[in-house]
Design an enzyme around this catalytic site. Structure first.
Site, PDB file in Angstrom:
ATOM      1  N   ASN A  45       0.830  -1.207   0.000  1.00  0.00           N
ATOM      2  CA  ASN A  45       0.000   0.000   0.000  1.00  0.00           C
ATOM      3  C   ASN A  45       0.865   1.258   0.000  1.00  0.00           C
ATOM      4  O   ASN A  45       1.923   1.305   0.631  1.00  0.00           O
ATOM      5  CB  ASN A  45      -1.003   0.007   1.158  1.00  0.00           C
ATOM      6  CG  ASN A  45      -0.399  -0.300   2.505  1.00  0.00           C
ATOM      7  OD1 ASN A  45       0.596  -1.004   2.619  1.00  0.00           O
ATOM      8  ND2 ASN A  45      -1.010   0.231   3.541  1.00  0.00           N
ATOM      9  N   GLU A  47       0.380   5.231   0.683  1.00  0.00           N
ATOM     10  CA  GLU A  47      -0.547   6.250   1.197  1.00  0.00           C
ATOM     11  C   GLU A  47      -0.138   7.644   0.731  1.00  0.00           C
ATOM     12  O   GLU A  47       0.919   7.826   0.126  1.00  0.00           O
ATOM     13  CB  GLU A  47      -0.590   6.162   2.730  1.00  0.00           C
ATOM     14  CG  GLU A  47      -1.095   4.805   3.177  1.00  0.00           C
ATOM     15  CD  GLU A  47      -1.325   4.684   4.671  1.00  0.00           C
ATOM     16  OE1 GLU A  47      -0.803   5.514   5.446  1.00  0.00           O
ATOM     17  OE2 GLU A  47      -2.036   3.736   5.064  1.00  0.00           O
ATOM     18  N   GLU A  58      -3.024  -4.625  -2.944  1.00  0.00           N
ATOM     19  CA  GLU A  58      -3.552  -5.562  -3.950  1.00  0.00           C
ATOM     20  C   GLU A  58      -3.579  -4.926  -5.330  1.00  0.00           C
ATOM     21  O   GLU A  58      -3.186  -5.529  -6.322  1.00  0.00           O
ATOM     22  CB  GLU A  58      -4.974  -5.998  -3.584  1.00  0.00           C
ATOM     23  CG  GLU A  58      -5.071  -6.805  -2.306  1.00  0.00           C
ATOM     24  CD  GLU A  58      -5.264  -5.953  -1.065  1.00  0.00           C
ATOM     25  OE1 GLU A  58      -4.735  -4.829  -1.005  1.00  0.00           O
ATOM     26  OE2 GLU A  58      -5.944  -6.430  -0.132  1.00  0.00           O
TER      27      GLU A  58
END
Ligand code: THU
Length: 132
Positions: A45, A47, A58
């Site tokens: 991930n 951010e 994903e």
């Protein structure tokens, strides 16, 4: 899928979690997809200070596979260092729906690994139907 192959994918997702950029949630996620060409593509991930621009692990992994030319995904592993496993969010399930018939979904933590499938988590994913 063979146990050895599952373990390999989980290890790749675990390694990918180390490269997460998650200073806001402090919730690193690692993902690894096994594509039709038998190659593994990983993601974590990423951010952003605007929060809403965050991209899940994903989708990073899926987009890396697709942009490498591998448009069919056989399996997706997600690793989080949590007690309970982390299933993919609805947005990632819909993106996965575009690139696989019914990929295996592997949810892993340091303590356990469980398997499910896209069809189970997203029984009616959207696809364009034939026009009337
Ligand atoms: N996140 C993922 O990467 N995958 C998921 O399946 C759930 C959520 C990320 C997004 C955000 O960076 C953090 O986890 C907290 O929501």
């Amino acid at each position: 899928m063979e146990k050895k192959a599952v373990l390999r994918l989980v290890k790749a997702a675990q390694a990918a979690a180390k490269r997460a950029y998650a200073p806001y949630s402090r919730f690193p996620v690692g993902a690894a997809v096994l594509a039709i060409n038998n190659k593994i593509y990983t993601g974590a991930n990423v951010e952003n200070s605007s929060y809403g621009l965050t991209v899940c692990a994903e989708r990073v992994a899926i987009f890396r596979a697709v942009t490498a030319g591998a448009r069919k995904i056989k399996a997706l592993a997600i690793f989080t260092a949590t007690k309970k496993p982390t299933p993919p969010c609805g947005a990632c399930l819909q993106v996965l729906n575009e690139f696989g018939a019914d990929p295996l979904i592997i949810l892993a933590t340091p303590e356990q690994t469980e398997t499910t499938s896209l069809r189970k988590l997203l029984p009616l994913g959207f696809k364009f139907g034939e026009p009337d």
